[in-house]
Design a protein around this motif. Structure first.
Motif, PDB file in Angstrom:
ATOM      1  N   ALA A  51       0.950  -1.387   0.199  1.00  0.00           N
ATOM      2  CA  ALA A  51      -0.117   0.013  -0.039  1.00  0.00           C
ATOM      3  C   ALA A  51       0.997   1.309   0.000  1.00  0.00           C
ATOM      4  O   ALA A  51       0.491   2.009  -0.678  1.00  0.00           O
ATOM      5  N   LEU A  52       1.893   1.161   0.784  1.00  0.00           N
ATOM      6  CA  LEU A  52       2.943   2.474   0.755  1.00  0.00           C
ATOM      7  C   LEU A  52       3.554   2.600  -0.644  1.00  0.00           C
ATOM      8  O   LEU A  52       3.446   3.409  -0.963  1.00  0.00           O
ATOM      9  N   ALA A  58       1.936   6.409  -7.088  1.00  0.00           N
ATOM     10  CA  ALA A  58       0.850   7.222  -7.452  1.00  0.00           C
ATOM     11  C   ALA A  58       1.257   8.704  -7.383  1.00  0.00           C
ATOM     12  O   ALA A  58       1.074   9.782  -8.300  1.00  0.00           O
ATOM     13  N   TRP A  59       1.934   9.207  -6.237  1.00  0.00           N
ATOM     14  CA  TRP A  59       2.595  10.712  -6.069  1.00  0.00           C
ATOM     15  C   TRP A  59       3.559  10.912  -7.181  1.00  0.00           C
ATOM     16  O   TRP A  59       3.462  11.963  -7.573  1.00  0.00           O
ATOM     17  N   GLU A  60       4.551   9.724  -7.417  1.00  0.00           N
ATOM     18  CA  GLU A  60       5.578  10.074  -8.342  1.00  0.00           C
ATOM     19  C   GLU A  60       5.110  10.303  -9.707  1.00  0.00           C
ATOM     20  O   GLU A  60       5.543  11.095 -10.802  1.00  0.00           O
ATOM     21  N   ALA A  61       3.717   9.653  -9.955  1.00  0.00           N
ATOM     22  CA  ALA A  61       3.205   9.800 -11.355  1.00  0.00           C
ATOM     23  C   ALA A  61       2.412  11.041 -11.542  1.00  0.00           C
ATOM     24  O   ALA A  61       2.500  11.600 -12.987  1.00  0.00           O
ATOM     25  N   ALA A  62       1.911  11.567 -10.522  1.00  0.00           N
ATOM     26  CA  ALA A  62       1.345  12.884 -10.551  1.00  0.00           C
ATOM     27  C   ALA A  62       1.682  13.673  -9.146  1.00  0.00           C
ATOM     28  O   ALA A  62       0.802  13.838  -8.381  1.00  0.00           O
ATOM     29  N   PRO A  63       2.916  14.385  -9.025  1.00  0.00           N
ATOM     30  CA  PRO A  63       3.347  14.674  -7.851  1.00  0.00           C
ATOM     31  C   PRO A  63       2.211  15.982  -7.459  1.00  0.00           C
ATOM     32  O   PRO A  63       2.041  17.001  -8.361  1.00  0.00           O
ATOM     33  N   GLU A  64       1.593  15.927  -6.305  1.00  0.00           N
ATOM     34  CA  GLU A  64       1.003  17.001  -5.900  1.00  0.00           C
ATOM     35  C   GLU A  64       1.386  17.489  -4.518  1.00  0.00           C
ATOM     36  O   GLU A  64       1.619  16.758  -3.457  1.00  0.00           O
ATOM     37  N   GLY A  65       1.802  18.549  -4.395  1.00  0.00           N
ATOM     38  CA  GLY A  65       2.203  19.125  -3.206  1.00  0.00           C
ATOM     39  C   GLY A  65       3.629  18.745  -2.867  1.00  0.00           C
ATOM     40  O   GLY A  65       4.114  18.017  -3.793  1.00  0.00           O
ATOM     41  N   GLY A  66       4.407  19.014  -1.630  1.00  0.00           N
ATOM     42  CA  GLY A  66       5.421  18.626  -1.573  1.00  0.00           C
ATOM     43  C   GLY A  66       5.812  17.231  -1.365  1.00  0.00           C
ATOM     44  O   GLY A  66       4.852  16.437  -1.010  1.00  0.00           O
ATOM     45  N   ALA A  76      -1.165   5.001   3.384  1.00  0.00           N
ATOM     46  CA  ALA A  76      -1.096   3.556   3.405  1.00  0.00           C
ATOM     47  C   ALA A  76      -1.607   2.768   4.563  1.00  0.00           C
ATOM     48  O   ALA A  76      -2.183   1.762   4.406  1.00  0.00           O
ATOM     49  N   LEU A  77      -1.741   3.373   5.783  1.00  0.00           N
ATOM     50  CA  LEU A  77      -2.088   2.881   6.859  1.00  0.00           C
ATOM     51  C   LEU A  77      -3.544   2.850   6.832  1.00  0.00           C
ATOM     52  O   LEU A  77      -4.090   1.958   7.185  1.00  0.00           O
ATOM     53  N   GLU A  78      -4.201   4.003   6.303  1.00  0.00           N
ATOM     54  CA  GLU A  78      -5.518   4.023   5.995  1.00  0.00           C
ATOM     55  C   GLU A  78      -6.193   3.051   5.120  1.00  0.00           C
ATOM     56  O   GLU A  78      -7.223   2.611   5.423  1.00  0.00           O
ATOM     57  N   ASP A  79      -5.348   2.746   4.153  1.00  0.00           N
ATOM     58  CA  ASP A  79      -5.571   1.926   2.839  1.00  0.00           C
ATOM     59  C   ASP A  79      -5.798   0.455   3.754  1.00  0.00           C
ATOM     60  O   ASP A  79      -6.731  -0.297   3.212  1.00  0.00           O
ATOM     61  N   VAL A  80      -4.884   0.000   4.276  1.00  0.00           N
ATOM     62  CA  VAL A  80      -4.633  -1.260   4.877  1.00  0.00           C
ATOM     63  C   VAL A  80      -5.906  -1.581   5.954  1.00  0.00           C
ATOM     64  O   VAL A  80      -6.441  -2.736   5.883  1.00  0.00           O
TER      65      VAL A  80
END
Length: 113
Positions: A51-52, A58-66, A76-80
């Motif tokens: 999940a992490l 996903a962030w690397e594919a479309a960086p949003e924010g820093g 990832a914790l929320e996802d699992v």
């Protein structure tokens, strides 16, 4: 049981001189919460690592924010946890309770209102 943290790769936590690196108090709390829930059997560590990795990719594919490793860690914790039957069942039980009975006294009857 101790969480088998990755030493390198996309799921590896930030380190400085071999020690875990936290830049804000919430990061260490998020880290500790994930490890404690894993040790309590709430989820399998490989599921969390995947999940992490998925969150980071996903962030690397479309960086949003820093960049914030622990933002992805918390996501990832929320996802699992969202996939956990125990968490889903507990959330459903709480959602079905009558208003005003938010605190369970252990006897299943709320706090006696």
């Amino acid at each position: 049981m101790t969480a088998p943290l990755a030493v390198d790769g996309p799921a590896a936590p930030p380190r400085a001189n071999g020690e875990l690196l936290f830049t804000a108090p919430w990061e260490s709390r998020a880290f500790g919460m994930a490890v404690a829930l894993y040790e309590a059997g709430a989820f399998a560590w490989p599921d969390f690592q995947q999940a992490l990795i998925t969150r980071i990719a996903a962030w690397e594919a479309a960086p949003e924010g820093g960049w914030s490793y622990y933002t992805h860690w918390l996501g990832a914790l929320e996802d699992v946890l969202a996939l956990s039957d125990d968490v889903g069942a507990r959330a459903a039980a709480l959602a079905g309770r009558a208003p005003g009975h938010d605190h369970d006294t252990g006897n299943g009857h709320g706090h006696g209102h």
